[in-house]
Write an enzyme that holds these catalytic residues in place. Structure first.
Site, PDB file in Angstrom:
ATOM      1  N   SER A  10       0.896  -1.161  -0.394  1.00 29.29           N
ATOM      2  CA  SER A  10      -0.203   0.067   0.033  1.00 29.29           C
ATOM      3  C   SER A  10       0.834   1.272   0.016  1.00 29.29           C
ATOM      4  O   SER A  10       0.217   2.124   0.127  1.00 29.29           O
ATOM      5  CB  SER A  10      -0.876   0.243   1.451  1.00 29.29           C
ATOM      6  OG  SER A  10      -0.158  -0.420   2.153  1.00 29.29           O
ATOM      7  N   GLU A  12       0.614 -12.367  -1.590  1.00 27.27           N
ATOM      8  CA  GLU A  12      -1.131 -12.505  -2.301  1.00 27.27           C
ATOM      9  C   GLU A  12      -1.761 -13.699  -2.882  1.00 27.27           C
ATOM     10  O   GLU A  12      -0.761 -13.751  -3.827  1.00 27.27           O
ATOM     11  CB  GLU A  12      -1.530 -11.156  -2.879  1.00 27.27           C
ATOM     12  CG  GLU A  12      -1.219 -10.270  -2.468  1.00 27.27           C
ATOM     13  CD  GLU A  12      -2.314  -9.165  -3.142  1.00 27.27           C
ATOM     14  OE1 GLU A  12      -2.538  -9.270  -3.509  1.00 27.27           O
ATOM     15  OE2 GLU A  12      -1.800  -7.452  -2.348  1.00 27.27           O
ATOM     16  N   GLU A  40      -9.267  -9.739   3.032  1.00 26.18           N
ATOM     17  CA  GLU A  40      -9.498  -8.197   3.466  1.00 26.18           C
ATOM     18  C   GLU A  40     -11.152  -8.717   2.290  1.00 26.18           C
ATOM     19  O   GLU A  40     -11.206  -8.426   0.989  1.00 26.18           O
ATOM     20  CB  GLU A  40      -8.609  -7.923   1.981  1.00 26.18           C
ATOM     21  CG  GLU A  40      -8.733  -6.191   1.534  1.00 26.18           C
ATOM     22  CD  GLU A  40      -7.544  -5.855   1.140  1.00 26.18           C
ATOM     23  OE1 GLU A  40      -5.996  -5.890   1.375  1.00 26.18           O
ATOM     24  OE2 GLU A  40      -7.796  -4.708   0.444  1.00 26.18           O
TER      25      GLU A  40
HETATM   26  O1  KIV Z   1      -0.319  -3.384   1.639  1.00 25.69           O
HETATM   27  C1  KIV Z   1      -1.652  -3.528   2.380  1.00 25.69           C
HETATM   28  O2  KIV Z   1      -0.585  -2.496   3.719  1.00 25.69           O
HETATM   29  C2  KIV Z   1      -1.840  -4.463   2.937  1.00 25.69           C
HETATM   30  C3  KIV Z   1      -3.170  -4.294   3.896  1.00 25.69           C
HETATM   31  C4  KIV Z   1      -3.946  -3.643   3.409  1.00 25.69           C
HETATM   32  C5  KIV Z   1      -3.457  -5.537   4.217  1.00 25.69           C
HETATM   33  O3  KIV Z   1      -1.340  -5.824   2.540  1.00 25.69           O
END
Ligand code: KIV
Length: 279
Positions: free
Chosen positions: A59, A128, A195
Site C-alpha cells: 500500500s 497475495e 481483505e
Molecule cells: O499493503 C497493505 O497495506 C496490505 C494491508 C492493507 C493488509 O496488504
C-alpha cells in the site's frame, strides 16, 4: 509481546512468528493488531502504541508514493522502506509485502526477492493469492522464511477484479476462498490476511483454519484486524472505504500547521529573537 526479567530489569521481548501463530482468538482471547508503517518515524509511532505486527505493506505505492494502485511498487522500493522501518527497532513482528511480479516467475526469483526483505529487517513476508502461489509458498517455508497469506480483495489483482471490489459474495467464490485458506494453512502460512470479504465468509474461514486470520474490511470474526497507518490517522481528504475508522484528522492538522508557519514567515513573525543564534 512477552516479557522477561533479568535481575531487577524487566524487558519486553520481540514479538515472534510463533507468538502470532499462537494467537487464535478462541484460545488467547485478545485479537491481534496489525498496522502498516513505511518509514522510521511511522514505525516508532506504531510500535509505541503496542501493536503486535507492523506491516510494510505495498500500500506504500498508494499512500506514500502517489500511485493509483500497488502494481508499480518494486522490490527495491520495499527493501528501502523495510530498512527504514527496521531502523526503528520495533518490538512488534515486522512483516514486509512481496510486491507484484516478485513471486510469480520462479522459485529462485521468489526466494531471492524474499531474502532481500528478510535481510532488510523483516521477520516474515506477506504475499497475495491461494492455490496459484502454492509452489512459491512451499519454497519460502522450505527456506525458513515465514509467510503470511492474503486472500479476498487482493489489490495486486485489481485489473482481474475490475477494481477494488468486495470478493467472495456468492457461494461458489466463498467456497473457493475457504478451500484456499485451508490450503494456505496446510502448506505452512503462519497467519492469513482476509481483505474485503463478507463477515460470514471470514467467520467460516476463522473457525476452520488453525492459523490466525487478520481482517481488513472482513468483519468482526477474524482473530485480528489491520488498518493502514494513513487511514487510521486521516492523512487523506478523499473519502475512506466503508471499513476504515479514522482516529485522527492529521491531514487537516498538518496543513493548518504549515499554513500558520507560512503566515508567520510572510508577516515577519518568524523567526523571533529566541529562535535565532547570537555571536
Ligand atoms: O499493503 C497493505 O497495506 C496490505 C494491508 C492493507 C493488509 O496488504
Amino acid at each position: 509481546m512477552r516479557e522477561r526479567t533479568f535481575g531487577l530489569v524487566t524487558v519486553g521481548l520481540h514479538t515472534s512468528v510463533p507468538d502470532v501463530q499462537s494467537r487464535k482468538k478462541s484460545s488467547a482471547g485478545v485479537p491481534l493488531v496489525m498496522v502498516t508503517a513505511y518509514d522510521t518515524p511511522g514505525a516508532l509511532i506504531v510500535d509505541k502504541a503496542n501493536v503486535d505486527i507492523i506491516l510494510v505493506g505495498d500500500s506504500l505505492g498508494m499512500v506514500v508514493l502517489g500511485y493509483d494502485d500497488t502494481l508499480s511498487v518494486t522490490i527495491e522500493d520495499m527493501v528501502h522502506h523495510t530498512r527504514a522501518v527496521a531502523r526503528a527497532k520495533p518490538r512488534a513482528l515486522l512483516v514486509a509485502d512481496l510486491p507484484w511480479m516478485t513471486y510469480h516467475l520462479s522459485k529462485r526469483d521468489t526466494l531471492r526477492n524474499a531474502s532481500q526483505l528478510i535481510r532488510a529487517g523483516a521477520q516474515a513476508v506477506k504475499l497475495e493469492g491461494g492455490a496459484k502461489r502454492r509452489r512459491m509458498i512451499e519454497a519460502l517455508v522450505d527456506a525458513e522464511i515465514p509467510v503470511m497469506g492474503h486472500l479476498g480483495l487482493t489489490p495486486q489483482s485489481v485489473n482481474v477484479m475490475g477494481g477494488f471490489k468486495v470478493q467472495a459474495r456468492d457461494s461458489d467464490q466463498a467456497q473457493t476462498l475457504i478451500e484456499e485458506a485451508e490450503l494456505l494453512a496446510q502448506i505452512g502460512c503462519f497467519s492469513l490476511v482476509l481483505e474485503g470479504i463478507p463477515s460470514q465468509v471470514s467467520e467460516e474461514v476463522t473457525n476452520r483454519i488453525p492459523i490466525p486470520t487478520i481482517g481488513i474490511g472482513a468483519g468482526i470474526h477474524c482473530d485480528g484486524q489491520v488498518l493502514v497507518f494513513h487511514d487510521i490517522l486521516g492523512f487523506q481528504e478523499k473519502g475512506d472505504a466503508k471499513f476504515v475508522r479514522r482516529y485522527a484528522d492529521i491531514g487537516k492538522i498538518a496543513t493548518k500547521a504549515i499554513e500558520d508557519f507560512a503566515r508567520d514567515v510572510q508577516s515577519g513573525r518568524y523567526p523571533q529573537e529566541k529562535e535565532s543564534y547570537g555571536l
